[in-house]
Design a protein around this motif. Structure first.
Motif, PDB file in Angstrom:
ATOM      1  N   TRP A 165       0.707  -1.302   0.044  1.00 29.05           N
ATOM      2  CA  TRP A 165       0.113  -0.134  -0.023  1.00 29.05           C
ATOM      3  C   TRP A 165       1.152   1.175  -0.047  1.00 29.05           C
ATOM      4  O   TRP A 165       0.692   2.214  -0.677  1.00 29.05           O
ATOM      5  CB  TRP A 165      -0.932  -0.054   1.216  1.00 29.05           C
ATOM      6  N   ARG A 166       1.891   1.255   0.949  1.00 33.58           N
ATOM      7  CA  ARG A 166       2.864   2.403   0.990  1.00 33.58           C
ATOM      8  C   ARG A 166       3.749   2.676  -0.312  1.00 33.58           C
ATOM      9  O   ARG A 166       4.398   3.617  -0.369  1.00 33.58           O
ATOM     10  CB  ARG A 166       3.614   2.339   2.268  1.00 33.58           C
ATOM     11  N   ASN A 176      -0.861  -1.291  -6.514  1.00 34.91           N
ATOM     12  CA  ASN A 176      -0.417  -1.551  -5.226  1.00 34.91           C
ATOM     13  C   ASN A 176      -1.357  -1.773  -4.033  1.00 34.91           C
ATOM     14  O   ASN A 176      -1.399  -2.353  -2.991  1.00 34.91           O
ATOM     15  CB  ASN A 176       0.640  -0.500  -4.828  1.00 34.91           C
ATOM     16  N   ARG A 177      -2.461  -0.668  -4.080  1.00 36.85           N
ATOM     17  CA  ARG A 177      -3.290  -0.692  -2.856  1.00 36.85           C
ATOM     18  C   ARG A 177      -4.309  -2.145  -2.894  1.00 36.85           C
ATOM     19  O   ARG A 177      -4.792  -2.444  -1.900  1.00 36.85           O
ATOM     20  CB  ARG A 177      -4.140   0.806  -3.297  1.00 36.85           C
ATOM     21  N   ARG A 195      -0.643   2.615  -8.643  1.00 37.51           N
ATOM     22  CA  ARG A 195      -1.019   2.829  -7.370  1.00 37.51           C
ATOM     23  C   ARG A 195      -2.079   2.097  -7.158  1.00 37.51           C
ATOM     24  O   ARG A 195      -2.230   1.501  -5.953  1.00 37.51           O
ATOM     25  CB  ARG A 195      -1.183   4.540  -7.371  1.00 37.51           C
ATOM     26  N   ALA A 196      -3.011   1.938  -7.997  1.00 37.27           N
ATOM     27  CA  ALA A 196      -4.353   0.954  -7.496  1.00 37.27           C
ATOM     28  C   ALA A 196      -3.886  -0.355  -7.540  1.00 37.27           C
ATOM     29  O   ALA A 196      -4.364  -1.009  -6.724  1.00 37.27           O
ATOM     30  CB  ALA A 196      -5.190   1.420  -9.204  1.00 37.27           C
ATOM     31  N   GLY A 209       2.920   3.155  -3.339  1.00 37.25           N
ATOM     32  CA  GLY A 209       2.476   4.181  -4.164  1.00 37.25           C
ATOM     33  C   GLY A 209       2.248   4.092  -5.479  1.00 37.25           C
ATOM     34  O   GLY A 209       1.850   3.012  -5.729  1.00 37.25           O
ATOM     35  N   ALA A 210       3.137   4.976  -6.168  1.00 39.88           N
ATOM     36  CA  ALA A 210       3.128   4.714  -7.674  1.00 39.88           C
ATOM     37  C   ALA A 210       4.545   4.002  -8.058  1.00 39.88           C
ATOM     38  O   ALA A 210       4.754   4.014  -9.190  1.00 39.88           O
ATOM     39  CB  ALA A 210       3.110   5.917  -8.519  1.00 39.88           C
ATOM     40  N   GLN A 211       5.283   3.356  -7.103  1.00 40.03           N
ATOM     41  CA  GLN A 211       6.295   2.740  -7.327  1.00 40.03           C
ATOM     42  C   GLN A 211       6.231   1.236  -7.424  1.00 40.03           C
ATOM     43  O   GLN A 211       5.503   0.594  -6.541  1.00 40.03           O
ATOM     44  CB  GLN A 211       7.543   2.727  -6.276  1.00 40.03           C
ATOM     45  N   PRO A 238       1.406   5.748 -13.718  1.00 40.45           N
ATOM     46  CA  PRO A 238       1.333   5.839 -12.493  1.00 40.45           C
ATOM     47  C   PRO A 238       0.056   5.573 -11.438  1.00 40.45           C
ATOM     48  O   PRO A 238       0.073   5.000 -10.455  1.00 40.45           O
ATOM     49  CB  PRO A 238       1.851   7.296 -11.871  1.00 40.45           C
ATOM     50  N   HIS A 239      -0.823   6.126 -11.786  1.00 38.72           N
ATOM     51  CA  HIS A 239      -2.134   5.949 -11.174  1.00 38.72           C
ATOM     52  C   HIS A 239      -2.655   4.349 -11.302  1.00 38.72           C
ATOM     53  O   HIS A 239      -3.355   3.944 -10.479  1.00 38.72           O
ATOM     54  CB  HIS A 239      -3.419   6.465 -11.980  1.00 38.72           C
TER      55      HIS A 239
END
Length: 204
Positions: A91-92, A185-186, A182-183, A94-96, A178-179
């Protein structure tokens, strides 16, 4: 080994192994992040973990866990916390795409992660103790039957892990923005935390 028992075992194992639990989620995640070839090291750790759990079950630990509520609770809470920690990491991120402390060229880190995720679920010991013996014919030599069952199990399990890792590799091409990363990873983080939560509240 009786053919009907073996076919029933294959059918059941195909369905059980295909279920997207922590091991398969990890293969998908690592497939996205590091590619299918690099994820083979993660798979090796996970398969070794499963082998160790089955070995513990064979030594009678499954029976001990079935009778010791305290020991079972301690092990499952520890496993749940580890899965939740993996979820928080994802989660942390992010976009990585690469997670901290699990870089693409660190094979030992990936192997340890696969091993630890596989070992994080003590219910697997109870599963091995309750599930595998159902397909053993007590009137035939048991040694060859166990060899056949375990070989079949690991072939099926490894095949599904390869499929999830390959699927993750294919998904990586879609994660260009990136979005989307991020999605992803979350989603992975939430799934790992949910798996940990389900493990924590599960019973024998």
């Amino acid at each position: 080994m009786r053919l009907d028992l073996w076919l029933a075992f294959v059918a059941a194992t195909l369905l059980i192994s295909a279920t997207p639990g922590p091991n398969m989620l990890l293969m998908l995640s690592h497939g996205v992040r590091y590619g299918a070839r690099a994820t083979l090291v993660t798979m090796a750790g996970a398969l070794l973990g499963l082998l160790l759990l089955i070995g513990l079950s064979a030594m009678g630990v499954g029976a001990l866990l079935a009778t010791s509520v305290t020991l079972f609770t301690v092990l499952k809470v520890a496993g749940a916390l580890y899965l939740a920690w993996l979820g928080i990491q994802a989660w942390r991120a992010g976009a990585q795409l690469h997670l901290p402390k699990a870089v693409a060229n660190d094979a030992r880190a990936r192997f340890r992660t696969g091993l630890t995720v596989a070992l994080s679920n003590p219910k697997a010991i109870l599963f091995a103790a309750a599930f595998l013996p159902q397909f053993i014919d007590a009137h035939r030599p048991q040694g060859p039957q166990w060899v056949i069952l375990l070989t079949t199990f690991f072939v099926i399990e490894a095949s599904w892990q390869v499929a999830y890792a390959w699927g993750g590799t294919r998904l990586a091409g879609w994660l260009a923005a990136p979005h989307r990363i991020r999605a992803f990873n979350r989603a992975c983080g939430g799934a790992f935390v949910a798996a940990g939560g389900l493990l924590a509240v599960s019973r024998h």
